[in-house]
Write a protein that holds these residues in place. Structure first.
Motif, short mmCIF file in Angstrom:
data_model
loop_
_atom_site.label_atom_id
_atom_site.label_comp_id
_atom_site.label_asym_id
_atom_site.label_seq_id
_atom_site.Cartn_x
_atom_site.Cartn_y
_atom_site.Cartn_z
N ASN A 142 13.21 10.02 -5.68
CA ASN A 142 11.77 9.82 -5.57
C ASN A 142 10.97 10.66 -6.57
OD1 ASN A 142 10.13 8.09 -4.14
ND2 ASN A 142 9.45 9.65 -2.70
N GLU B 245 4.60 0.92 8.37
CA GLU B 245 5.58 1.98 8.55
C GLU B 245 5.27 2.79 9.80
OE1 GLU B 245 8.30 3.02 8.15
OE2 GLU B 245 9.06 2.13 6.32
N ARG C 259 9.93 4.08 0.48
CA ARG C 259 10.08 2.94 1.40
C ARG C 259 9.60 1.64 0.75
NH1 ARG C 259 13.87 2.86 4.43
NH2 ARG C 259 12.97 1.34 5.85
N ILE D 43 0.87 -1.19 0.00
CA ILE D 43 0.00 0.00 0.00
C ILE D 43 0.90 1.23 0.00
CG2 ILE D 43 -1.92 1.18 1.17
CD1 ILE D 43 -2.69 -1.66 0.77
N PHE E 178 3.26 3.08 -3.14
CA PHE E 178 4.50 2.63 -3.79
C PHE E 178 5.45 3.81 -3.97
CE2 PHE E 178 7.33 1.13 -7.15
CZ PHE E 178 7.75 -0.04 -6.55
N THR F 145 -2.53 7.87 6.80
CA THR F 145 -3.37 6.78 6.26
C THR F 145 -3.12 5.45 7.01
OG1 THR F 145 -1.70 6.08 4.63
CG2 THR F 145 -3.20 7.81 3.94
N VAL G 56 -1.46 -0.87 -4.14
CA VAL G 56 -2.52 0.13 -4.00
C VAL G 56 -1.81 1.48 -3.94
CG1 VAL G 56 -4.40 1.03 -2.59
CG2 VAL G 56 -4.05 -1.45 -2.77
N GLU G 57 -2.07 2.32 -4.92
CA GLU G 57 -1.31 3.57 -5.04
C GLU G 57 -2.18 4.56 -5.82
OE1 GLU G 57 1.95 5.11 -4.31
OE2 GLU G 57 0.70 6.60 -5.33
N PRO H 297 5.15 6.49 11.75
CA PRO H 297 4.51 6.15 13.01
C PRO H 297 3.30 5.26 12.75
CG PRO H 297 3.92 8.40 12.38
CD PRO H 297 4.92 7.92 11.38
#
Ligand SMILES: NC(=O)c1ccc[n+]([C@@H]2O[C@H](COP(=O)([O-])OP(=O)(O)OC[C@H]3O[C@@H](n4cnc5c(N)ncnc54)[C@H](O)[C@@H]3O)[C@@H](O)[C@H]2O)c1
Length: 388
Positions: free
Chosen positions: A248, A94, A12, A7, A9, A76, A30-31, A96
């Motif tokens: 990125n 991931e 990370r 979830i 992409f 999310t 899912v992106e 937090p």
């Protein structure tokens, strides 16, 4: 072979995808970004029909997965993690884990209730440097720890890219910097020190990256700024000249890297002056933890030094430990210092292989049902401290 859904992409998730070593395959992405879905197709060879814009579309596709990696933006995490637990899918989540304390507690409750595990991405607990530090700090011959001074230099480039111009610069888009950055540091200390703090105090402010600190004549965007050359905060210098922190950014079809960087500098938050961004997170932060036996551990965050690193000084009844850069030095009472040198691995990819060890332990847990080193219950207290 274990089937995974990823979830989000981004950065990370791309790293985790490179850690699977044939032990798992990515069956679903899912992106919401069409650009990033296309990128996933080209980078990891996933069929386009297995890339979804929305979680609901993935669920209704009926594609089977055994577990899920959640590497989407902070706000999310809670919602996706709850949905995965209800589907019975173990989660690598991931940090937090969530952005408010009640949500963290609720996730722990739901994980216990459903019997489905969540592994929180505190990969530094798998890092050889911190494993050694924990081992040394736990040596009974040193006696009780009395004080810990821990500093974390975020590093200027990371600070500007992520916490001023980027996604973690505004609390409404993510969380306070204590949660988004220092949760690793609090987690490491809780993991390596005996007992649990009974009190903690957080103090911080946005001291530096504010409009009133902009030099006279600075422009809103670095591309337009007469002071840009020679400015150590310049986005033009960071991205266009030095080509750092650009992995990125994704070019549009037919766009060259130079054209992409000009577009980003012209149109996105990454081209804004650090003094005129919409950032509101603290750029100085301290967390003090007090243990019932009197131990005081203080974490201080700094962000203006160019290089990011952690340093620690731990004082025990019978000795001291100095950790910093790539070495750890142990000074026992009445004996010569012992130094452990990690310079050969400290800056190596994937947090010196820690990311991979964490992913592999997560994959093992999917098959065995055993809990992992960074199971959510072991990461709850550090999150509650950081989010308080
Ligand atoms: N463990 C660590 O050391 C570490 C390091 C960096 C980031 N992180 C955390 O990892 C997460 C991802 O960070 P990143 O650096 O990969 O960011 P990123 O921006 O590179 O990736 C996030 C991805 O999520 C996508 N996304 C946005 N909204 C979404 C939604 N509603 N549903 C699904 N996907 C969505 C984005 O389009 C993007 O592709 C964050 O929570 C961040 O705090 C952890």
């Amino acid at each position: 072979m274990i089937s995974l859904a990823l979830i989000g992409f981004g950065n990370r998730a791309g790293k985790y995808a490179s850690c699977l070593d044939g032990r798992a395959r990515i069956s679903v992405i899912v992106e919401p970004s069409a650009e990033r879905r296309l990128y996933a197709v080209s980078k990891i060879g996933i069929p386009p029909e297995c890339c979804f814009c929305r979680f609901e579309d993935f669920v209704s596709s009926g594609i089977h997965v055994d577990a899920v990696i959640i590497a989407s933006p902070d706000r999310t995490h809670y919602d996706y993690a709850c949905r995965c637990l209800r589907h019975g899918w173990p989660v690598l989540l991931e940090k937090p884990m969530a952005t408010d304390a009640a949500q963290c507690v609720d996730l722990a409750r739901l994980s216990a209730e459903t019997g489905v595990g969540i592994t929180v991405c505190h990969e530094l607990r798998y890092h050889p440097y911190f494993i050694k530090l924990k081992e040394l700090a736990g040596d009974p011959a040193l006696g009780r720890p009395l004080t810990v001074d821990w500093t974390i230099d975020v590093g200027l480039n990371r600070m500007m890219h992520s916490f001023v111009r980027g996604m973690w610069g505004r609390e409404k888009d993510s969380a306070p910097i204590a949660a988004t950055k220092l949760c690793h540091d609090v987690d490491l200390l809780l993991w390596m020190l005996p007992g649990e703090p009974s009190e903690w105090h957080l103090a911080g402010e946005r001291k530096f990256f504010r409009a009133e600190n902009a030099p006279e004549g600075a422009a809103a965007r670095c591309l337009d700024c007469p002071l840009e050359k020679g400015c150590k905060f310049s986005a033009v210098d960071l991205y266009l000249r030095r080509r750092e922190w650009i992995s990125n950014f994704i070019p549009l079809p037919g766009e060259s890297v130079d054209e992409m960087l000009h577009r980003i500098l012209r149109e996105s938050d990454f081209g804004r002056c650090v003094f005129f961004s919409d950032n509101d997170v603290n750029d100085t932060q301290t967390i003090e933890m007090v243990y019932p036996d009197g131990l005081r551990a203080v974490i201080r965050m700094d962000c203006i030094r160019r290089d990011g690193e952690r340093k620690a000084h731990l004082v025990f009844e019978n000795g001291e430990i100095d950790a910093g850069g790539s070495t750890i030095t142990l000074r026992r009472k009445d004996s010569a210092p012992e130094t452990y040198d990690f310079s050969g691995i400290i800056g190596s990819p994937l947090h010196a292989g820690a990311d991979k060890k964490m992913v592999h332990e997560f994959l093992d847990s999917v098959t065995s049902g055993k809990t992992t080193r960074t199971d959510l219950s072991s990461a709850l207290k550090s999150h509650l401290i950081c989010i308080s």
